[in-house]
Design an enzyme around this catalytic site. Structure first.
Site, mmCIF file in Angstrom:
data_model
loop_
_atom_site.group_PDB
_atom_site.id
_atom_site.type_symbol
_atom_site.label_atom_id
_atom_site.label_comp_id
_atom_site.label_asym_id
_atom_site.label_seq_id
_atom_site.Cartn_x
_atom_site.Cartn_y
_atom_site.Cartn_z
ATOM 1 N N ASP A 178 47.172 90.303 59.225
ATOM 2 C CA ASP A 178 46.300 89.329 59.888
ATOM 3 C C ASP A 178 44.942 89.989 60.126
ATOM 4 O OD1 ASP A 178 45.427 87.017 61.124
ATOM 5 O OD2 ASP A 178 46.439 87.406 63.024
ATOM 6 N N GLU A 193 48.008 101.609 74.799
ATOM 7 C CA GLU A 193 46.894 102.442 75.234
ATOM 8 C C GLU A 193 45.603 101.631 75.184
ATOM 9 O OE1 GLU A 193 45.266 105.576 72.590
ATOM 10 O OE2 GLU A 193 46.973 105.095 71.285
ATOM 11 N N TRP A 194 44.678 101.984 76.038
ATOM 12 C CA TRP A 194 43.404 101.271 76.149
ATOM 13 C C TRP A 194 42.411 101.796 75.118
ATOM 14 C CZ3 TRP A 194 41.613 97.029 78.433
ATOM 15 C CH2 TRP A 194 40.219 96.859 78.520
ATOM 16 N N ILE A 195 41.651 100.881 74.506
ATOM 17 C CA ILE A 195 40.600 101.233 73.550
ATOM 18 C C ILE A 195 39.257 100.818 74.153
ATOM 19 C CG2 ILE A 195 39.699 100.920 71.218
ATOM 20 C CD1 ILE A 195 42.573 99.902 70.477
#
Length: 287
Positions: free
Chosen positions: A195, A87-89
């Site tokens: 990370d 999904e795009w943020i």
């Protein structure tokens, strides 16, 4: 970019109208996919190391399952050996005292997710920190896992690539008998991002915190906190907020450099430069 140049197993059926290159790290190529249902994020590599994207997808799913509501993780929509679609943020442009405090409290809550061994999710025996392969063979002893499966092999690899002074081998051998002391008081395994530098934490336009690009495994929670302090980018509110939510063991500040060894060694292996010298100084400090 012509979307048909992307791997078919990632894009078939998505009704992509355009694919635009975006910043996405040093390993994979990243794109914004504009589709009839809205934007998506895609990352891909023409010849990835084995299991690279599958490991990342597993980490994203684990973090998404266990993170509290205040800490978001993008949904994995497509996964293959050649890449991921997520999904795009939509990123915001402000980090405030509130975003930092909220993030730290939520991270502390995530770290309460525990397990009966240290190592890879689902018993996975290898993973990646960046693109450097690391041993995730499960272990019941954190100090043994950290020194023998993580720091020791990375030291040998860095020496072998002539990006770390061979004196590091002698230093790690001197430190190995003190591993239990150096790793701090025993704690249950925590679900780690693995990370957690500032680029792998996003704040969206509404001020919500997101985790991306994990190297997730079961480990000591001070690993994530040490990584947060290696390159900066997290506000000073984080540390007291975290400690209030999930108190840290006495002396945790003294162990920060110890737990920064793996990312320093990986950066030496991948990028050279002064990272090897920084790793050598950290080892010498404890020896």
């Amino acid at each position: 970019m012509n979307p048909t140049m992307l791997p078919a197993d990632l894009i078939d059926g998505l009704d992509i109208r355009s694919a635009t290159p975006v910043a996405g790290g040093d390993i994979a190529s990243a794109y914004r996919l504009d589709t009839s249902d809205g934007p998506l994020f895609c990352k891909t590599h023409p010849a990835p190391t084995p299991g690279l994207f599958e490991r990342e997808a597993a980490g994203l799913r684990a973090l998404r399952e266990h993170a509290p509501e205040a800490l978001r993780v993008p949904e994995v929509l497509r996964e293959s050996s050649s890449g991921l679609v997520l999904e795009w943020i939509t990123e915001g442009d402000r980090r405030t005292a509130r975003t930092e405090t909220t993030f730290a409290v939520a991270l502390a809550q995530l770290h309460r997710t525990t397990n009966h061994y240290f190592g890879g999710l689902g018993g996975i025996r290898f993973g990646y920190l960046g693109s450097a392969q690391v041993d995730l063979t499960p272990s019941g002893d954190w100090a043994d896992f950290y020194v023998d499966r993580r720091v020791g092999p990375l030291v040998e690899r860095a020496i072998g690539q002539a990006c770390l002074d061979p004196r590091a081998r002698h230093l790690i051998e001197r430190l190995r008998p003190r591993a239990q002391e150096l790793c701090g008081p025993a704690e249950p395994p925590a679900l780690l991002h693995g990370d957690l530098w500032a680029g792998n934490r996003l704040v969206d336009g509404a001020g919500a915190n997101w985790l991306i690009d994990p190297a997730a495994y079961w480990g000591h929670r001070e690993v994530d906190l040490a990584m947060m302090q290696l390159f900066g980018g997290f506000g000073p509110e984080c540390w007291p907020a975290y400690n209030s939510e999930f108190p840290l063991a006495t002396g945790w500040q003294d162990r920060v450099a110890w737990y920064q060894l793996p990312p320093l060694l990986v950066h030496a292996i991948l990028f050279g430069g002064s990272y090897g010298d920084a790793a050598l100084r950290a080892l010498a400090r404890y020896a």
